[in-house]
Design a protein around this motif. Sequence first.
Motif, PDB file in Angstrom:
ATOM      1  N   UNK A 178       0.821  -1.209   0.000  1.00  0.00           N
ATOM      2  CA  UNK A 178       0.000   0.000   0.000  1.00  0.00           C
ATOM      3  C   UNK A 178       0.860   1.266   0.000  1.00  0.00           C
ATOM      4  N   UNK A 179       1.958   1.333   0.789  1.00  0.00           N
ATOM      5  CA  UNK A 179       2.800   2.539   0.728  1.00  0.00           C
ATOM      6  C   UNK A 179       3.366   2.808  -0.662  1.00  0.00           C
ATOM      7  N   UNK A 180       3.700   1.765  -1.408  1.00  0.00           N
ATOM      8  CA  UNK A 180       4.196   1.959  -2.771  1.00  0.00           C
ATOM      9  C   UNK A 180       3.100   2.587  -3.631  1.00  0.00           C
ATOM     10  N   UNK A 181       1.872   2.108  -3.496  1.00  0.00           N
ATOM     11  CA  UNK A 181       0.755   2.704  -4.220  1.00  0.00           C
ATOM     12  C   UNK A 181       0.579   4.174  -3.850  1.00  0.00           C
ATOM     13  N   UNK A 182       0.641   4.463  -2.548  1.00  0.00           N
ATOM     14  CA  UNK A 182       0.433   5.837  -2.085  1.00  0.00           C
ATOM     15  C   UNK A 182       1.503   6.789  -2.610  1.00  0.00           C
ATOM     16  N   UNK A 183       2.734   6.292  -2.773  1.00  0.00           N
ATOM     17  CA  UNK A 183       3.831   7.154  -3.214  1.00  0.00           C
ATOM     18  C   UNK A 183       3.939   7.272  -4.731  1.00  0.00           C
ATOM     19  N   UNK A 184       3.207   6.438  -5.450  1.00  0.00           N
ATOM     20  CA  UNK A 184       3.329   6.453  -6.916  1.00  0.00           C
ATOM     21  C   UNK A 184       1.983   6.717  -7.587  1.00  0.00           C
ATOM     22  N   UNK A 185       1.209   5.696  -7.806  1.00  0.00           N
ATOM     23  CA  UNK A 185      -0.037   5.815  -8.569  1.00  0.00           C
ATOM     24  C   UNK A 185      -1.008   6.808  -7.944  1.00  0.00           C
ATOM     25  N   UNK A 186      -1.115   6.797  -6.626  1.00  0.00           N
ATOM     26  CA  UNK A 186      -2.036   7.707  -5.956  1.00  0.00           C
ATOM     27  C   UNK A 186      -1.617   9.161  -6.148  1.00  0.00           C
ATOM     28  N   UNK A 187      -0.333   9.433  -6.012  1.00  0.00           N
ATOM     29  CA  UNK A 187       0.180  10.801  -6.192  1.00  0.00           C
ATOM     30  C   UNK A 187      -0.051  11.266  -7.623  1.00  0.00           C
TER      31      UNK A 187
END
Length: 217
Positions: A178-187
């Motif tokens: 989830x942190x990887x998602x938050x730092x990439x796709x979500x941003x």
Amino acid sequence: MIIAALSALVAVARRRKRKHRPARAVIVSPRKSTVIQRDGAVKSVQSAELTMDLAELEQIWTPANLENLARTYWRFLSRVTLGLIRVVYSAHSRSVVLIGRPLTLLRFDAPQYTVEADHGAVRWRIRDGLLVARTGRGSGFLALDVRRGPERAGGRAEVLIEVEVANFYPAIAVGFSTPVYEMTQSVIHVLVTHAFLRSLANLDLAQSKVRRLSDQP
């Protein structure tokens, strides 16, 4: 690196359109605009207030332009990625592809429309795609929502526009974290969506390819 490059592209697009705009767009997204549930479902709501002359709003406030707004969203996505990402239309779906098939990032059902006197919405159910976890296929949706506010002083009018993604299960969160998602796709999603909302101040709506609502008054 990808986020930095995309941020630069968005900044360039904003500078190009800044000279004269018939409306004013202000981002009013909530502080915590993206929420991830315990089961991994993502909800993201990005919002803007668009202020313009009342006469201008009356002219564009039509069902056909609700459909055109949907097309404008897809056009912006293609433009901001320099054509690397585009939308492929079919009778029953909309596919967001990287360069071309079979690299389908997201596939949606055909849109559903809500048309009311002071409110309109377009909603696409997220079917599948490389960005969608298998367990979340067919669960989420993307929506554009527009709502007229009360008339303001000086013959001005205000519209609240929201872009919502709900019940979306990102594949990157399952495959990595989830942190990887938050730092990439979500941003990236927030950056692009805010840029799209700001671009609406130009009142430059793309012509719908389907024109399903073109005959409605």
